[in-house]
Motif scaffolding. Structure first.
Motif, PDB file in Angstrom:
ATOM      1  N   GLY A 115     -13.893  -1.741   8.348  1.00  0.00           N
ATOM      2  CA  GLY A 115     -12.440  -1.617   8.296  1.00  0.00           C
ATOM      3  C   GLY A 115     -11.791  -2.566   9.279  1.00  0.00           C
ATOM      4  O   GLY A 115     -12.464  -3.351   9.950  1.00  0.00           O
ATOM      5  N   GLU A 125      -7.708  -0.467   4.577  1.00  0.00           N
ATOM      6  CA  GLU A 125      -8.778   0.253   3.907  1.00  0.00           C
ATOM      7  C   GLU A 125     -10.010   0.358   4.802  1.00  0.00           C
ATOM      8  O   GLU A 125     -10.420  -0.614   5.445  1.00  0.00           O
ATOM      9  CB  GLU A 125      -9.138  -0.454   2.594  1.00  0.00           C
ATOM     10  CG  GLU A 125      -7.991  -0.460   1.583  1.00  0.00           C
ATOM     11  CD  GLU A 125      -8.390  -1.095   0.267  1.00  0.00           C
ATOM     12  OE1 GLU A 125      -9.536  -1.588   0.178  1.00  0.00           O
ATOM     13  OE2 GLU A 125      -7.564  -1.086  -0.657  1.00  0.00           O
ATOM     14  N   GLU A 138     -13.895   7.111   1.680  1.00  0.00           N
ATOM     15  CA  GLU A 138     -13.096   5.929   1.373  1.00  0.00           C
ATOM     16  C   GLU A 138     -11.672   6.246   1.793  1.00  0.00           C
ATOM     17  O   GLU A 138     -11.109   7.257   1.366  1.00  0.00           O
ATOM     18  CB  GLU A 138     -13.151   5.610  -0.120  1.00  0.00           C
ATOM     19  CG  GLU A 138     -14.535   5.208  -0.594  1.00  0.00           C
ATOM     20  CD  GLU A 138     -14.607   5.005  -2.098  1.00  0.00           C
ATOM     21  OE1 GLU A 138     -15.538   4.313  -2.553  1.00  0.00           O
ATOM     22  OE2 GLU A 138     -13.740   5.544  -2.810  1.00  0.00           O
ATOM     23  N   GLU A 139     -11.103   5.397   2.605  1.00  0.00           N
ATOM     24  CA  GLU A 139      -9.816   5.728   3.218  1.00  0.00           C
ATOM     25  C   GLU A 139      -8.863   4.546   3.178  1.00  0.00           C
ATOM     26  O   GLU A 139      -9.237   3.417   3.497  1.00  0.00           O
ATOM     27  CB  GLU A 139     -10.056   6.152   4.673  1.00  0.00           C
ATOM     28  CG  GLU A 139      -8.838   6.600   5.427  1.00  0.00           C
ATOM     29  CD  GLU A 139      -9.176   7.054   6.838  1.00  0.00           C
ATOM     30  OE1 GLU A 139      -8.347   7.757   7.436  1.00  0.00           O
ATOM     31  OE2 GLU A 139     -10.259   6.691   7.350  1.00  0.00           O
ATOM     32  N   THR A 140      -7.641   4.825   2.734  1.00  0.00           N
ATOM     33  CA  THR A 140      -6.556   3.849   2.824  1.00  0.00           C
ATOM     34  C   THR A 140      -5.496   4.468   3.716  1.00  0.00           C
ATOM     35  O   THR A 140      -4.908   5.504   3.378  1.00  0.00           O
ATOM     36  CB  THR A 140      -5.962   3.528   1.445  1.00  0.00           C
ATOM     37  OG1 THR A 140      -6.990   3.001   0.600  1.00  0.00           O
ATOM     38  CG2 THR A 140      -4.841   2.506   1.574  1.00  0.00           C
TER      39      THR A 140
END
Length: 233
Positions: A115, A125, A138-140
């Protein structure tokens, strides 16, 4: 003439004696060693502060970690490797804060996380993985008026939860699933307190009325529309 030659010789001798000597403002290299005398670390110091490269080594002499300092503050590339040379992490600092792309790996070589930081804060992201490389999270992150989204997965690849956060991080909507894919929880939080209609289901798919309801500022104020609570009678 003899006096001139003697003066020139004296100046040349003085210059040669000073050649290669560290100046008062030149960095000083400090080294530490393993018990057997093998080099463990070497760091550059200036005025009592780390300034320049700092390196550590494995016993076989291969590079273990590398960092750059600017007058005692981390500033520049930062890397580390496992003993076999496999990368452990890669990133950079800017004035003591993580900045730019950061990546981490398991010793197997599978990517562990990746990231971007901006001035020490995670942005954009992000990806986290299990040891086999399959996705864990999974990260936004919310930014520029866009909501943030987190998706958490089990090791078998099924989704465990999804969390959507508004750009101001005040409203959070969460959905969770049982291992077989049936819904487990649907809830909405405002400023950390339950708000509106919230639902919870048992593993067999039946609604749990006592764990579900209509909430206001974290307080359950009513049953869900059409949901009857079994009072045991």
């Amino acid at each position: 003439m003899i006096r001139r030659i003697g003066t020139a010789a004296a100046l040349l001798a003085a210059a040669s004696l000073g050649c290669g000597e560290p100046r008062g403002d030149a960095p000083r290299i400090v080294r530490t060693h393993y018990a057997d005398g093998t080099l463990w670390s070497e760091s550059s110091f200036l005025g009592g502060e780390r300034h320049g490269p700092t390196r550590t080594y494995w016993r076989d002499g291969t590079l273990r970690s590398s960092d750059e300092y600017d007058h005692g503050v981390l500033h520049g590339p930062s890397t580390a490797s496992f003993e076999d040379g496999t990368p452990m992490y890669r990133g950079a600092y800017h004035e003591g804060r993580r900045d730019g792309r950061w990546e981490r790996w398991y010793e197997s070589g599978a990517r562990k996380s990746a990231g971007t930081y901006e001035d020490g804060v995670r942005r954009g992201e992000w990806f986290y993985a299990y040891a086999d490389g399959s996705p864990f999270v999974e990260e936004t992150l919310p930014s520029d008026g866009r909501p943030g989204v987190e998706r958490w997965y089990r090791e078998d690849g099924t989704m465990e939860r999804e969390i959507v956060t508004d750009p101001d991080a005040r409203v959070v909507e969460t959905r969770m699933w049982h291992a077989d894919g049936k819904p487990s929880v649907e809830m909405r939080q405002v400023d950390g307190r339950l708000e509106g209609e919230c639902r919870a289901w048992a593993a067999d798919g039946t609604l749990l009325p006592m764990l579900s309801g209509v909430f206001e500022r974290g307080v359950r104020v009513a049953d869900l529309p059409g949901a009857a609570v079994d009072d045991g009678e």
